[in-house]
Design an enzyme around this catalytic site. Structure first.
Site, PDB file in Angstrom:
ATOM      1  N   HIS A   1       5.345  -6.792  -1.373  1.00 51.11           N
ATOM      2  CA  HIS A   1       4.847  -5.649  -0.618  1.00 51.11           C
ATOM      3  C   HIS A   1       4.613  -4.467  -1.560  1.00 51.11           C
ATOM      4  O   HIS A   1       5.384  -4.254  -2.506  1.00 51.11           O
ATOM      5  CB  HIS A   1       5.868  -5.281   0.460  1.00 51.11           C
ATOM      6  CG  HIS A   1       5.418  -4.216   1.400  1.00 51.11           C
ATOM      7  ND1 HIS A   1       4.177  -4.218   2.002  1.00 51.11           N
ATOM      8  CD2 HIS A   1       6.048  -3.095   1.847  1.00 51.11           C
ATOM      9  CE1 HIS A   1       4.069  -3.158   2.777  1.00 51.11           C
ATOM     10  NE2 HIS A   1       5.179  -2.448   2.697  1.00 51.11           N
TER      11      HIS A   1
ATOM     12  N   CYS B   1      -1.828  -4.588   1.757  1.00 56.17           N
ATOM     13  CA  CYS B   1      -0.894  -3.477   1.575  1.00 56.17           C
ATOM     14  C   CYS B   1      -1.108  -2.775   0.235  1.00 56.17           C
ATOM     15  O   CYS B   1      -0.806  -1.584   0.102  1.00 56.17           O
ATOM     16  CB  CYS B   1       0.549  -3.940   1.717  1.00 56.17           C
ATOM     17  SG  CYS B   1       1.029  -5.318   0.664  1.00 56.17           S
TER      18      CYS B   1
END
Length: 357
Positions: free
Chosen positions: A200, A116
């Site tokens: 994230h 990510c």
């Protein structure tokens, strides 16, 4: 697709004022250079305020945060802002005099469980190279390879773009070249639970003078504010309150956040201004980044094993091996309790990127 994607561990830091560690700046800067992008670098923000961000004149920011695995993941409406599905469609051209107009947002769904960070920085870069874009800051040289990838995927829906990204030999090989060497890494995947610390990356940038949040786990770009209300020159003023609201949704003791600004190569700025001292500092910073990137690629297990055998042999010879082990266990417990009290976690090197398998 040949080969998998390796997890790229990034140390966690708070956007509150503290001594910066340049490793994540260096990883992302050399990663985009390896992809062919020129004259762009990353700078870590150690103070979450518009003035500090504006000094860098950023083209976007990458935000790292602890992902709430024990909370439901809304797909109908974001917690802040609005889904902008229309931004994915090319605008209607009413007459030849109108030209090409605004560009559709390049947005890809995240289909890779541990990349990510790479996807977040690509979400900024691939929206910043259009010669017809409204924002002046969009004139970024992303290089021939990324430009070809963008052109190839320009007509794809977001889920197919995510698959195309995962199947790109160039992007995968560059990403893996910066992954930390670990002989103990497992290919086994599992769903994250509330007891796991997973992290994230998402991106924020101004596209067509509109502030967007680009998160591959969401179904569409998230627009913050009115369309056209965020030209590049006020991006810093617009994005900081959005980040503060996001951080404010966490408990007061949570400090596991990190913010990286994507900006012009500061060496270029120093040369243009004739700032030789600033140029010297930036060149020294690059040398440190190269060294740190080389260290993260190296497997030190054999070296550490030999050191431990030598020290253990010495302690056994001295007759102090038992006390040495007891002191080490006690010291480890104290450090773990101290990190827990400060709200830190995820091991010595920080948490891993999110596993969405």
């Amino acid at each position: 697709m040949s080969g998998g994607w390796n997890t790229m561990q990034i140390p966690l830091k708070s956007p509150k004022l503290q001594n910066p560690t340049p490793s994540h700046q260096g990883v992302f800067t050399f990663l985009i250079e390896s992809l062919g992008c020129t004259n762009i670098q990353f700078e870590e923000l150690i103070s979450l305020d518009p003035e500090s961000l504006q000094e860098l004149n950023p083209i976007g920011v990458i935000f790292l945060f602890k992902y709430p695995t024990n909370s439901p993941h809304p797909t109908d409406k974001p917690l802040d802002g609005e889904f902008d599905y229309a931004a994915l469609e090319p605008p209607q051209q009413t007459s030849p005099e109108d030209g090409e107009g605004e560009q559709p947002v390049w947005f890809a769904a995240q289909t890779i469980q541990n990349a990510c960070g790479t996807q977040a920085l690509l979400s900024v870069l691939l929206n910043k190279d259009s010669p017809n874009a409204v924002d002046e800051s969009a004139k970024v040289d992303i290089g021939q390879d990324l430009r070809h990838f963008k052109d190839f995927t320009s007509q794809f829906p977001s889920d197919i773009r995510g698959e195309a990204l995962s199947n790109s030999d160039l992007i995968r090989s560059v990403h893996n070249s910066f992954a930390r060497s670990s002989p103990f890494a497992s290919d086994e995947t599992r769903l994250a639970t509330g007891d796991d610390d997973v992290y994230h990356f998402i991106a924020y940038t101004s596209i067509n003078s509109t502030l967007y949040e680009l998160d591959g786990l969401q179904p569409a770009p998230i627009r913050h504010g009115d369309p056209g209300a965020c030209p590049a020159e006020i991006f810093a003023d617009a994005v900081v309150p959005v980040l503060q609201r996001r951080i404010g949704r966490y408990p007061g003791g949570e400090i596991r956040f990190n913010l990286l600004a994507m900006c012009q190569d500061l060496r270029v700025r120093a040369r243009e201004a004739g700032d030789m001292e600033g140029l010297r500092r930036e060149e020294e910073k690059r040398r440190e980044w190269r060294w740190e990137n080389a260290l993260r690629r190296h497997n030190f297990v054999g070296f550490v094993g030999e050191v431990m055998k030598g020290v253990t042999g010495m302690k056994l010879k001295e007759g102090s091996h038992g006390k040495w082990v007891e002191d080490a266990v006690e010291g480890t417990k104290m450090r773990m309790e101290e990190r827990k009290r400060k709200g830190e976690g995820g091991g010595e090197g920080g948490g891993e990127e999110m596993d969405i398998s």
